[in-house]
Design a protein around this motif. Structure first.
Motif, mmCIF file in Angstrom:
data_model
loop_
_atom_site.group_PDB
_atom_site.id
_atom_site.type_symbol
_atom_site.label_atom_id
_atom_site.label_comp_id
_atom_site.label_asym_id
_atom_site.label_seq_id
_atom_site.Cartn_x
_atom_site.Cartn_y
_atom_site.Cartn_z
ATOM 1 N N GLN A 9 2.796 -8.037 29.261
ATOM 2 C CA GLN A 9 2.688 -7.267 30.507
ATOM 3 C C GLN A 9 1.365 -7.988 31.327
ATOM 4 O OE1 GLN A 9 1.182 -3.425 30.365
ATOM 5 N NE2 GLN A 9 0.559 -3.560 28.284
ATOM 6 N N GLN A 10 0.550 -8.658 30.250
ATOM 7 C CA GLN A 10 -0.675 -9.347 31.204
ATOM 8 C C GLN A 10 -0.374 -10.453 31.637
ATOM 9 O OE1 GLN A 10 -3.055 -7.161 31.121
ATOM 10 N NE2 GLN A 10 -2.429 -5.943 29.592
ATOM 11 N N TYR A 11 1.033 -11.062 31.565
ATOM 12 C CA TYR A 11 1.274 -12.314 32.189
ATOM 13 C C TYR A 11 2.565 -12.126 33.310
ATOM 14 C CZ TYR A 11 -1.331 -14.362 28.245
ATOM 15 O OH TYR A 11 -2.084 -14.636 27.368
ATOM 16 N N MET A 12 2.671 -11.042 33.857
ATOM 17 C CA MET A 12 3.667 -10.566 34.635
ATOM 18 C C MET A 12 3.107 -10.753 35.918
ATOM 19 S SD MET A 12 6.957 -9.761 35.337
ATOM 20 C CE MET A 12 7.615 -9.169 33.507
ATOM 21 N N TRP A 13 2.598 -11.920 36.176
ATOM 22 C CA TRP A 13 1.966 -12.382 37.434
ATOM 23 C C TRP A 13 2.821 -12.532 38.615
ATOM 24 C CZ3 TRP A 13 0.213 -16.837 33.877
ATOM 25 C CH2 TRP A 13 -0.865 -16.290 33.377
ATOM 26 N N MET A 41 10.608 -11.507 10.828
ATOM 27 C CA MET A 41 10.680 -11.657 12.321
ATOM 28 C C MET A 41 9.343 -11.994 13.003
ATOM 29 S SD MET A 41 12.404 -7.882 13.213
ATOM 30 C CE MET A 41 11.058 -6.674 12.377
ATOM 31 N N CYS A 42 9.528 -13.091 13.928
ATOM 32 C CA CYS A 42 8.292 -13.639 14.312
ATOM 33 C C CYS A 42 8.286 -13.573 15.873
ATOM 34 C CB CYS A 42 8.720 -15.291 14.305
ATOM 35 S SG CYS A 42 8.431 -15.867 12.365
ATOM 36 N N PHE A 43 7.118 -13.001 16.413
ATOM 37 C CA PHE A 43 7.080 -12.816 17.886
ATOM 38 C C PHE A 43 5.901 -13.355 18.334
ATOM 39 C CE2 PHE A 43 8.793 -8.555 15.719
ATOM 40 C CZ PHE A 43 10.002 -8.695 16.426
ATOM 41 N N GLN A 44 6.166 -13.831 19.797
ATOM 42 C CA GLN A 44 5.122 -14.447 20.478
ATOM 43 C C GLN A 44 4.627 -13.580 21.704
ATOM 44 O OE1 GLN A 44 8.072 -16.492 20.188
ATOM 45 N NE2 GLN A 44 7.519 -16.587 18.205
ATOM 46 N N GLU A 45 3.651 -13.642 22.168
ATOM 47 C CA GLU A 45 3.169 -13.110 23.477
ATOM 48 C C GLU A 45 3.207 -11.577 23.256
ATOM 49 O OE1 GLU A 45 4.194 -13.693 27.510
ATOM 50 O OE2 GLU A 45 4.159 -15.903 27.130
ATOM 51 N N MET A 46 2.685 -10.935 21.782
ATOM 52 C CA MET A 46 2.616 -9.511 21.436
ATOM 53 C C MET A 46 1.354 -9.328 21.772
ATOM 54 S SD MET A 46 3.605 -7.951 17.678
ATOM 55 C CE MET A 46 5.372 -7.444 18.284
ATOM 56 N N GLU A 47 1.083 -8.248 22.539
ATOM 57 C CA GLU A 47 -0.130 -7.904 22.972
ATOM 58 C C GLU A 47 -0.767 -7.044 21.605
ATOM 59 O OE1 GLU A 47 -2.092 -4.791 26.269
ATOM 60 O OE2 GLU A 47 -0.367 -5.838 26.720
ATOM 61 N N PHE A 48 -1.897 -7.428 21.363
ATOM 62 C CA PHE A 48 -2.494 -6.856 20.246
ATOM 63 C C PHE A 48 -2.724 -5.267 20.368
ATOM 64 C CE2 PHE A 48 -6.500 -5.406 17.778
ATOM 65 C CZ PHE A 48 -6.103 -5.876 16.555
ATOM 66 N N ASN A 49 -3.027 -4.610 21.272
ATOM 67 C CA ASN A 49 -3.423 -3.167 21.177
ATOM 68 C C ASN A 49 -2.080 -2.598 21.176
ATOM 69 O OD1 ASN A 49 -2.358 -3.656 24.056
ATOM 70 N ND2 ASN A 49 -4.240 -2.488 24.801
ATOM 71 N N VAL A 50 -0.954 -3.066 21.784
ATOM 72 C CA VAL A 50 0.421 -2.406 21.867
ATOM 73 C C VAL A 50 0.992 -2.688 20.370
ATOM 74 C CG1 VAL A 50 2.529 -2.346 22.641
ATOM 75 C CG2 VAL A 50 0.717 -2.855 24.259
ATOM 76 N N TYR A 51 0.551 -3.830 19.796
ATOM 77 C CA TYR A 51 0.969 -3.904 18.441
ATOM 78 C C TYR A 51 0.383 -2.883 17.308
ATOM 79 C CZ TYR A 51 0.107 -6.170 13.789
ATOM 80 O OH TYR A 51 0.037 -6.215 12.305
ATOM 81 N N GLN A 52 -0.968 -2.816 17.505
ATOM 82 C CA GLN A 52 -1.688 -1.920 16.852
ATOM 83 C C GLN A 52 -1.242 -0.317 16.809
ATOM 84 O OE1 GLN A 52 -3.200 -3.107 14.031
ATOM 85 N NE2 GLN A 52 -5.520 -3.235 14.893
ATOM 86 N N PHE A 100 -0.930 -10.439 12.252
ATOM 87 C CA PHE A 100 -1.073 -10.607 13.286
ATOM 88 C C PHE A 100 -2.115 -11.644 13.712
ATOM 89 C CE2 PHE A 100 -2.294 -9.982 17.823
ATOM 90 C CZ PHE A 100 -1.332 -9.849 18.362
ATOM 91 N N GLN A 101 -2.298 -12.662 14.545
ATOM 92 C CA GLN A 101 -3.199 -13.247 14.846
ATOM 93 C C GLN A 101 -3.402 -13.312 16.397
ATOM 94 O OE1 GLN A 101 -5.706 -14.827 13.670
ATOM 95 N NE2 GLN A 101 -6.516 -16.010 15.388
ATOM 96 N N LYS A 102 -4.576 -12.942 16.858
ATOM 97 C CA LYS A 102 -4.956 -12.925 18.251
ATOM 98 C C LYS A 102 -5.416 -14.046 19.055
ATOM 99 C CE LYS A 102 -7.973 -9.910 19.546
ATOM 100 N NZ LYS A 102 -8.977 -8.718 19.595
ATOM 101 N N LYS A 103 -5.086 -14.281 20.274
ATOM 102 C CA LYS A 103 -5.849 -15.470 20.983
ATOM 103 C C LYS A 103 -7.244 -15.169 21.289
ATOM 104 C CE LYS A 103 -1.726 -17.155 23.232
ATOM 105 N NZ LYS A 103 -1.102 -17.092 24.724
ATOM 106 N N LYS A 104 -8.081 -16.059 21.408
ATOM 107 C CA LYS A 104 -9.269 -15.897 22.080
ATOM 108 C C LYS A 104 -9.165 -15.870 23.398
ATOM 109 C CE LYS A 104 -12.290 -18.011 18.593
ATOM 110 N NZ LYS A 104 -13.296 -19.056 18.142
ATOM 111 N N PRO A 105 -10.222 -15.068 23.932
ATOM 112 C CA PRO A 105 -9.935 -15.021 25.636
ATOM 113 C C PRO A 105 -10.434 -16.169 26.452
ATOM 114 C CG PRO A 105 -12.079 -13.845 24.816
ATOM 115 C CD PRO A 105 -11.244 -14.182 23.548
ATOM 116 N N PRO A 106 -9.513 -16.490 27.293
ATOM 117 C CA PRO A 106 -9.705 -17.946 28.207
ATOM 118 C C PRO A 106 -10.938 -17.430 29.066
ATOM 119 C CG PRO A 106 -7.787 -16.564 29.077
ATOM 120 C CD PRO A 106 -8.083 -16.082 27.748
ATOM 121 N N LYS A 121 -10.654 -7.468 25.095
ATOM 122 C CA LYS A 121 -10.002 -8.581 24.432
ATOM 123 C C LYS A 121 -8.876 -7.951 23.497
ATOM 124 C CE LYS A 121 -14.358 -10.909 23.461
ATOM 125 N NZ LYS A 121 -15.378 -11.270 22.394
ATOM 126 N N ASP A 122 -8.581 -6.546 23.439
ATOM 127 C CA ASP A 122 -7.525 -6.073 23.024
ATOM 128 C C ASP A 122 -6.388 -6.120 23.535
ATOM 129 O OD1 ASP A 122 -8.969 -5.260 20.490
ATOM 130 O OD2 ASP A 122 -9.331 -3.239 20.914
#
Length: 382
Positions: A56-60, A95-106, A122-128, A135-136
């Motif tokens: 949802q963070q990339y729905m620009w 099942m492998c997922f990409q663009e899974m938001e961390f706080n929604v995952y948790q 889960f492996q979270k990205k570092k903030p750009p 960060k969550d």
């Protein structure tokens, strides 16, 4: 992040199997038989999936403003994604997922799928540099494993930027620092054991850097992932590189490379994984100084992989049919090492049936909550 649909529409070669209209994943889609031979009676099977959820963070607005606001809203998309995940859990074992938001995952997806028998990592990205939110709210990659079928033995989180600074793998250059080190791309490498057969499977999930202007960076990330996977396999078998090659050549090792590779079938990444090597000295798309690497030819050291959708991508119908979107090629893959005797391809899930396409002028939409489709491949285990 990427802004693409998963594939052109095709009517693939191979035998079409019936669909389950009650499942949100298989509705309006067919399974296609890709088995090289008749499956032995009673053979154990596993199914693997990959799915970019579109955070949802990339729905620009500048990318998705052509889509009605209702279908862009998280309030509409989240229940659809939840149903997708539950329906996937009835089909897939890994099942492998990409663009899974961390706080929604948790808060949502980890407990939701735990209730359906899946453990997860889960492996979270570092903030750009442009990131101003929590960060969550960052996304990452995850692997969900059916705990009734598999023991998750070990896993390694991967941050590509850290490994690019490792002199064991790379020589620091200006191009490496400017083009590769600054990317926050991540991956996971998991080692798991199938409970009934004892088969060991190594699974990676990644989401390579999205920009089409950086094909060289995607190759470097894939090369690094292959080296790290090689290290994981060496450590498990307690062998050196030469001995590992022999184990793989004999078909005794099983590796799956899964994820959103942001790379089409005519890309360097595809060639690198399929052939096991890439002559970067002769490829003008790799016109940057990255030091010595492995010399003029990059090698996976893993003898090459096969995309489970290869025969479908080669279909002439696939080349003619397409969504009304700006980019319509395969970029999501389920790769298996070529010599594996234990993972035998059986079938893959195809694209949306062409007779239903008039209903979908854009993605996401009323029925599909992402701009990707879940991809599934089934294997027999010997």
């Amino acid at each position: 992040m990427n802004i693409v649909t998963v594939a052109k529409i095709f009517r693939p070669v191979g035998r079409s199997l019936s669909i389950n209209v009650d499942n949100s994943i298989t509705k309006e889609r067919n399974w296609f038989d890709v088995s090289p031979s008749k499956r032995p009676a009673g053979q154990q099977t596993i199914t693997v999936s990959t799915y970019n959820l579109l955070s949802q963070q990339y729905m620009w607005p500048e990318v998705y403003n052509h889509i009605p606001s209702k279908y862009r809203s998280w309030e509409y998309r989240l229940p659809l994604i939840n149903r997708n995940l539950i329906d996937l859990s009835r089909l897939a074992d890994i099942m492998c997922f990409q663009e899974m938001e961390f706080n929604v995952y948790q808060e949502t997806w980890k407990p939701l799928l735990k209730n359906h028998g899946f453990d997860s990592i889960f492996q979270k990205k570092k903030p750009p540099v442009y990131w101003t939110k929590s960060k969550d709210q960052l996304d990452g990659v995850s692997i969900f494993v059916n705990s009734n079928k598999f023991d998750l033995l070990n896993y390694e989180p991967v941050e590509y930027s850290e490994h690019f600074q490792n002199p064991q793998y790379f020589t620091p250059t200006e191009d490496l620092r400017e083009r590769a080190m600054s990317r926050n791309t991540v991956a996971l490498i998991a080692t798991m054991r199938h409970k009934k057969t004892g088969t060991i499977i190594f699974v990676t999930n990644t989401h390579l850097y999205w920009s089409p202007e950086f094909p060289d960076v995607k190759v470097l990330q894939t090369y690094l992932l292959a080296r790290l996977l090689r290290r994981t396999m060496r450590n498990y078998y307690k062998v050196n590189d030469y001995q590992l090659k022999e184990i793989m050549r004999n078909g005794e090792a099983n590796a799956l490379l899964v994820g959103d590779f942001n790379s089409t079938p005519d890309s360097m990444v595809y060639e690198f994984l399929q052939t096991g090597s890439l002559n970067i000295a002769k490829d003008t798309r790799f016109n940057y100084d990255y030091g010595e690497l492995d010399g003029a030819i990059l090698r996976t050291g893993l003898l090459g992989f096969e995309s489970q959708y290869k025969s479908l991508v080669s279909s002439s119908e696939f080349q003619r049919r397409e969504h009304s979107q700006p980019f319509k090629r395969f970029i999501d893959y389920i790769w298996v090492n070529k010599y594996s005797k234990n993972l035998i391809p059986i079938r893959v899930l195809g694209d949306i049936n062409i007779e239903h396409l008039d209903r979908f002028s854009w993605f996401p939409n009323e029925s599909y909550p992402s701009d990707h489709l879940p991809m599934l491949a089934q294997f027999g285990i010997r």
